[in-house]
Design a protein around this motif. Structure first.
Motif, mmCIF file in Angstrom:
data_model
loop_
_atom_site.group_PDB
_atom_site.id
_atom_site.type_symbol
_atom_site.label_atom_id
_atom_site.label_comp_id
_atom_site.label_asym_id
_atom_site.label_seq_id
_atom_site.Cartn_x
_atom_site.Cartn_y
_atom_site.Cartn_z
ATOM 1 N N GLU A 28 0.765 -1.295 -0.009
ATOM 2 C CA GLU A 28 -0.108 0.098 0.039
ATOM 3 C C GLU A 28 0.887 1.256 0.082
ATOM 4 O O GLU A 28 0.254 2.315 -0.565
ATOM 5 C CB GLU A 28 -0.807 0.017 1.149
ATOM 6 C CG GLU A 28 -2.118 -0.872 1.228
ATOM 7 C CD GLU A 28 -3.114 -0.517 0.145
ATOM 8 O OE1 GLU A 28 -3.932 0.324 0.395
ATOM 9 O OE2 GLU A 28 -3.216 -1.180 -0.987
ATOM 10 N N GLN A 29 2.160 1.146 0.540
ATOM 11 C CA GLN A 29 2.908 2.680 0.880
ATOM 12 C C GLN A 29 4.029 2.291 -0.230
ATOM 13 O O GLN A 29 4.700 3.482 -0.179
ATOM 14 C CB GLN A 29 3.345 2.404 2.191
ATOM 15 C CG GLN A 29 2.419 2.449 3.097
ATOM 16 C CD GLN A 29 2.986 2.593 4.501
ATOM 17 O OE1 GLN A 29 4.106 2.274 4.902
ATOM 18 N NE2 GLN A 29 2.161 2.831 5.618
ATOM 19 N N ALA A 104 -5.048 -1.548 -9.793
ATOM 20 C CA ALA A 104 -5.792 -0.572 -9.019
ATOM 21 C C ALA A 104 -7.183 -0.306 -9.936
ATOM 22 O O ALA A 104 -7.228 -1.011 -11.095
ATOM 23 C CB ALA A 104 -4.886 0.867 -8.974
ATOM 24 N N ASP A 106 -10.436 2.707 -11.017
ATOM 25 C CA ASP A 106 -10.925 4.082 -11.150
ATOM 26 C C ASP A 106 -12.274 4.310 -10.812
ATOM 27 O O ASP A 106 -13.042 5.070 -11.611
ATOM 28 C CB ASP A 106 -10.120 4.885 -12.285
ATOM 29 C CG ASP A 106 -10.547 4.133 -13.524
ATOM 30 O OD1 ASP A 106 -11.283 3.125 -13.457
ATOM 31 O OD2 ASP A 106 -10.116 4.588 -14.539
ATOM 32 N N TYR A 126 -13.113 5.086 1.899
ATOM 33 C CA TYR A 126 -12.257 5.285 0.797
ATOM 34 C C TYR A 126 -11.025 6.407 1.397
ATOM 35 O O TYR A 126 -9.840 6.061 0.705
ATOM 36 C CB TYR A 126 -12.991 6.688 0.022
ATOM 37 C CG TYR A 126 -14.048 5.991 -1.011
ATOM 38 C CD1 TYR A 126 -14.047 4.408 -0.984
ATOM 39 C CD2 TYR A 126 -14.970 6.635 -1.541
ATOM 40 C CE1 TYR A 126 -15.179 3.815 -1.700
ATOM 41 C CE2 TYR A 126 -15.895 6.238 -2.465
ATOM 42 C CZ TYR A 126 -16.006 4.714 -2.478
ATOM 43 O OH TYR A 126 -16.856 4.172 -3.134
ATOM 44 N N ARG A 127 -11.015 6.798 2.574
ATOM 45 C CA ARG A 127 -9.939 7.681 3.287
ATOM 46 C C ARG A 127 -8.874 6.447 3.554
ATOM 47 O O ARG A 127 -7.505 6.857 3.512
ATOM 48 C CB ARG A 127 -10.264 8.607 4.297
ATOM 49 C CG ARG A 127 -10.764 9.798 3.836
ATOM 50 C CD ARG A 127 -10.875 10.791 4.881
ATOM 51 N NE ARG A 127 -11.726 10.275 5.833
ATOM 52 C CZ ARG A 127 -13.049 10.769 5.917
ATOM 53 N NH1 ARG A 127 -13.943 11.321 5.127
ATOM 54 N NH2 ARG A 127 -14.081 10.190 6.998
ATOM 55 N N ASP A 129 -8.522 3.098 2.836
ATOM 56 C CA ASP A 129 -8.278 2.142 1.951
ATOM 57 C C ASP A 129 -8.159 2.596 0.565
ATOM 58 O O ASP A 129 -8.834 3.160 0.041
ATOM 59 C CB ASP A 129 -9.462 0.983 1.871
ATOM 60 C CG ASP A 129 -9.141 -0.097 1.170
ATOM 61 O OD1 ASP A 129 -7.799 -0.412 1.094
ATOM 62 O OD2 ASP A 129 -9.739 -0.997 0.856
ATOM 63 N N THR A 130 -6.765 2.575 -0.076
ATOM 64 C CA THR A 130 -6.645 3.136 -1.343
ATOM 65 C C THR A 130 -7.283 1.880 -2.451
ATOM 66 O O THR A 130 -7.504 0.987 -2.066
ATOM 67 C CB THR A 130 -4.991 3.017 -1.696
ATOM 68 O OG1 THR A 130 -4.557 1.695 -1.660
ATOM 69 C CG2 THR A 130 -4.385 3.732 -0.500
ATOM 70 N N THR A 132 -6.042 0.374 -4.722
ATOM 71 C CA THR A 132 -4.890 -0.286 -5.415
ATOM 72 C C THR A 132 -4.781 -1.523 -4.746
ATOM 73 O O THR A 132 -5.448 -1.797 -3.649
ATOM 74 C CB THR A 132 -3.400 0.304 -5.143
ATOM 75 O OG1 THR A 132 -3.403 0.371 -3.574
ATOM 76 C CG2 THR A 132 -3.674 1.733 -5.828
ATOM 77 N N GLN A 182 -15.661 -0.632 -4.511
ATOM 78 C CA GLN A 182 -14.214 -1.132 -3.918
ATOM 79 C C GLN A 182 -13.492 -1.806 -4.895
ATOM 80 O O GLN A 182 -12.380 -1.958 -4.968
ATOM 81 C CB GLN A 182 -14.567 -1.971 -2.739
ATOM 82 C CG GLN A 182 -14.781 -0.737 -1.676
ATOM 83 C CD GLN A 182 -13.402 -0.049 -1.113
ATOM 84 O OE1 GLN A 182 -13.188 0.999 -1.698
ATOM 85 N NE2 GLN A 182 -12.611 -0.744 -0.141
#
Length: 220
Positions: A28-29, A104, A106, A126-127, A129-130, A132, A182
């Motif tokens: 994630e990072q 990912a 969109d 949404y904030r 969990d990305t 991706t 999601q």
């Protein structure tokens, strides 16, 4: 000491959980990664529905409760190992796929048609969990694995309410992944396909001898 000995089989859960979260956090990072956008035309035809946030969040309690039951309550340890093996395989392959094939989507709406508690919950999701690392959907895979384990459990055969509630919740969770934007439908399909393979490996070797014994008993 007796308690530790009795539940020594549970050690794998926290160990794997820590390793999995370390791997997921890294994915994630990580920076400087080119993500492949997954998109199907049918995804655009699926409407956004914020009310599915309820079963989506219930997933965490569902998986935790299922693992807890098979670890500490159900006496058949074979059921426990089958469930843990399925979850472990699915979640490990998810990390590998996400690392080799960064992906990912969109689909998330930018503007919401309504303003209510459920929309606020979606915004919070949404904030934290990305969009991706979505292929395959772990929400779907783990839900199907837990549902299968419950339906295969002899100790729960007579508990129709539990089995029925599990099936309904599993279906709602699967639907939630696409109605909340999601996941794409492809994420859902690949999760089912991956679990189907796991099922053949984990459950089929067990059921075949049982069928042979049943046929032999019937012949007598």
């Amino acid at each position: 000491m007796n308690i530790i000995k009795k539940y020594k089989h549970a050690w794998i859960i926290p160990v794997f959980g820590i390793l999995y979260m370390m791997g997921f956090t890294y994915l994630e990072q990580r920076n400087n990664v080119r993500f492949h956008i997954i998109h199907m035309k049918i995804d655009d035809a699926i409407p956004f529905c914020e009310y599915f946030i309820v079963p989506y969040f219930l997933w965490f309690a569902f998986i935790a409760a299922t693992v807890f039951y098979f670890t500490f309550i159900n006496k058949n340890k074979a059921d426990y190992y089958r469930l843990i093996t399925a979850l472990g395989i699915g979640m490990t392959l998810f990390l590998v796929i996400s690392y080799v094939y960064p992906n990912a989507q969109d689909l998330r709406p930018v503007v919401f048609a309504r303003d209510n508690l459920f929309v606020d919950m979606v915004k919070h999701l949404y904030r934290i969990d990305t969009p991706t690392n979505i292929l395959p959907s772990i929400h779907v895979f783990n839900s199907v694995a837990a549902c299968t384990a419950i339906f295969k459990c002899e100790g729960l055969k007579k508990h129709r309410a539990v089995r029925g509630g599990t099936l309904v919740l599993t279906v709602l969770i699967v639907l939630a992944t696409v109605f909340l934007k999601q996941h794409t439908l492809l994420d859902v399909i690949t999760a089912f396909a991956l679990y189907f393979i796991c099922y053949q490996v984990i459950y089929k070797p067990r059921t075949a001898p049982q069928k042979a014994k049943a046929a032999e008993a019937a012949a007598k």
